[in-house]
Design an enzyme around this catalytic site. Sequence first.
Site, PDB file in Angstrom:
ATOM      1  N   ASP A   1       4.953  -9.584   6.216  1.00 23.08           N
ATOM      2  CA  ASP A   1       4.339 -10.558   5.295  1.00 23.08           C
ATOM      3  C   ASP A   1       5.304 -11.140   4.261  1.00 23.08           C
ATOM      4  O   ASP A   1       5.020 -12.182   3.678  1.00 23.08           O
ATOM      5  CB  ASP A   1       3.164  -9.909   4.553  1.00 23.08           C
ATOM      6  CG  ASP A   1       2.084  -9.407   5.500  1.00 23.08           C
ATOM      7  OD1 ASP A   1       2.032  -9.897   6.646  1.00 23.08           O
ATOM      8  OD2 ASP A   1       1.314  -8.516   5.097  1.00 23.08           O
TER       9      ASP A   1
ATOM     10  N   ARG B   1       3.151 -26.820  21.191  1.00 19.82           N
ATOM     11  CA  ARG B   1       3.509 -28.234  20.989  1.00 19.82           C
ATOM     12  C   ARG B   1       3.577 -28.982  22.339  1.00 19.82           C
ATOM     13  O   ARG B   1       3.109 -30.118  22.451  1.00 19.82           O
ATOM     14  CB  ARG B   1       4.863 -28.295  20.282  1.00 19.82           C
ATOM     15  CG  ARG B   1       5.455 -29.657  20.131  1.00 19.82           C
ATOM     16  CD  ARG B   1       6.796 -29.542  19.440  1.00 19.82           C
ATOM     17  NE  ARG B   1       6.637 -29.344  18.005  1.00 19.82           N
ATOM     18  CZ  ARG B   1       6.405 -30.326  17.143  1.00 19.82           C
ATOM     19  NH1 ARG B   1       6.316 -31.564  17.579  1.00 19.82           N
ATOM     20  NH2 ARG B   1       6.274 -30.088  15.864  1.00 19.82           N
TER      21      ARG B   1
ATOM     22  N   HIS C   1      -1.166 -10.127  16.626  1.00 22.34           N
ATOM     23  CA  HIS C   1      -0.229  -9.007  16.542  1.00 22.34           C
ATOM     24  C   HIS C   1       1.070  -9.199  17.319  1.00 22.34           C
ATOM     25  O   HIS C   1       1.993  -8.386  17.174  1.00 22.34           O
ATOM     26  CB  HIS C   1      -0.919  -7.700  16.967  1.00 22.34           C
ATOM     27  CG  HIS C   1      -1.862  -7.192  15.901  1.00 22.34           C
ATOM     28  ND1 HIS C   1      -3.119  -7.716  15.748  1.00 22.34           N
ATOM     29  CD2 HIS C   1      -1.700  -6.252  14.937  1.00 22.34           C
ATOM     30  CE1 HIS C   1      -3.716  -7.102  14.723  1.00 22.34           C
ATOM     31  NE2 HIS C   1      -2.881  -6.217  14.216  1.00 22.34           N
TER      32      HIS C   1
ATOM     33  N   ALA D   1       5.661 -28.545  12.051  1.00 20.24           N
ATOM     34  CA  ALA D   1       4.207 -28.744  12.061  1.00 20.24           C
ATOM     35  C   ALA D   1       3.817 -29.887  11.125  1.00 20.24           C
ATOM     36  O   ALA D   1       4.523 -30.192  10.160  1.00 20.24           O
ATOM     37  CB  ALA D   1       3.513 -27.462  11.623  1.00 20.24           C
TER      38      ALA D   1
ATOM     39  N   GLY E   1       0.829  -1.214   0.000  1.00 16.56           N
ATOM     40  CA  GLY E   1       0.000   0.000   0.000  1.00 16.56           C
ATOM     41  C   GLY E   1       0.858   1.256   0.000  1.00 16.56           C
ATOM     42  O   GLY E   1       0.554   2.242  -0.694  1.00 16.56           O
TER      43      GLY E   1
HETATM   44  O1  F6P Z   1       0.648  -6.440   6.637  1.00 19.49           O
HETATM   45  C1  F6P Z   1       1.003  -6.755   7.940  1.00 19.49           C
HETATM   46  C2  F6P Z   1      -0.169  -7.329   8.675  1.00 19.49           C
HETATM   47  O2  F6P Z   1       0.241  -7.651   9.991  1.00 19.49           O
HETATM   48  C3  F6P Z   1      -0.837  -8.544   8.016  1.00 19.49           C
HETATM   49  O3  F6P Z   1      -0.126  -9.735   8.220  1.00 19.49           O
HETATM   50  C4  F6P Z   1      -2.198  -8.519   8.652  1.00 19.49           C
HETATM   51  O4  F6P Z   1      -3.141  -9.140   7.819  1.00 19.49           O
HETATM   52  C5  F6P Z   1      -2.466  -7.048   8.800  1.00 19.49           C
HETATM   53  O5  F6P Z   1      -1.213  -6.380   8.753  1.00 19.49           O
HETATM   54  C6  F6P Z   1      -3.172  -6.665  10.065  1.00 19.49           C
HETATM   55  O6  F6P Z   1      -3.436  -5.311  10.008  1.00 19.49           O
HETATM   56  P1  F6P Z   1      -3.903  -4.435  11.259  1.00 19.49           P
HETATM   57  O7  F6P Z   1      -2.741  -4.255  12.165  1.00 19.49           O
HETATM   58  O8  F6P Z   1      -4.382  -3.169  10.681  1.00 19.49           O
HETATM   59  O9  F6P Z   1      -4.978  -5.226  11.947  1.00 19.49           O
END
Ligand code: F6P
Length: 328
Positions: free
Chosen positions: A133, A160, A258, A192, A109
């Site tokens: 990512d 695990r 997160h 895994a 973005g």
């Molecule tokens: O692009 C990084 C990322 O952590 C993705 O892996 C995830 O889908 C997205 O951002 C989550 O975004 P936000 O922090 O806005 O919830």
Amino acid sequence: MAKDRIKRIAVFTSGGDAPGMNAAIRAVVRTAAYHDLHIFGINNGYEGMIDGDMRRLDIRDVGNIIYRGGTILKTARSMRFMTPEGRKHAYEALMAFDVDACIAIGGNGTFTGAKIFSEEYNIPIIGIPGTIDNDLYGTDYTIGYDTAVNTAVQAVDKIRDTADSHNRLFFVEVMGRNSGFIALSTGIASGAGNVLIPEVDTTLERLVELLRLGVKRKKMFGIIVVAEGNKLGSTQKIADKVKKAIDFYDTKVTIIGHMQRGGSPSALDRLLSSRLGFGAVEGLLAGHANEMIGLVNNEVVFTSFEDAITKEKKPNQNLVRMAEILAI
Ligand code: F6P
């Protein structure tokens, strides 16, 4: 653009934060100082650019941040920058500070915005890939990816233990948006049993078949790493359906979330951030513009924003195959 034209650079972080962004900011600021450039830090990504929220950064301002997660410049996903009016304000703000060029640290973005902006206002921008990512074409690794994978692997290691004790089947969801890099690496590195990623077509029936095979081979517990962007649906729904098909395991779902975005960057991410931050400034001075800097086969390379945001980077098929074989 030749060096004599670039005297004042602005750096910002945008989109989701990623461990190592601070190390990249540090490298940019110190390389710029080495070349006698004035360097500004813009707060909150494109939002701060629109509002003219920027300040001079000195070599000491970026001391003691190489090991810190997050970003000292804060970050945001800006809706205003998607409008021509927002970008006009951003350009005016940059001009008010006499900024000649920008360094944008972020993901898809961020570079989509940078491409449009640089085309509209002819301002040179270099992008540094900063996203956990790892989904950008033009670089083998993005800043934050290695740390995120390490975090996810540590989480799976812990899961695990309890999965083993209780003979449970865990579905562990990892981030990655529409890509499966984090999931694939986490799956391989944590041992895994299965990995579900968007880039590999599979069905629920196939998953159940593999799990039944595992039961036959006396797998008493299991870990399935699920990319959030997988094509079979939400992790909870997949787990519910599997539970109906196989009553051998008690199933559980863990969403790491997160946690993967925070924490001290790994040594690999610090190295990558330092190389790309350093290379971005020297690249700008050497005439690169409107490109993303990246690392391919351990060499610094530049890729047009156009290619970086439109070309698809796919996980290595040999790794996908290996993950399946090693999980028997
Ligand atoms: O692009 C990084 C990322 O952590 C993705 O892996 C995830 O889908 C997205 O951002 C989550 O975004 P936000 O922090 O806005 O919830």
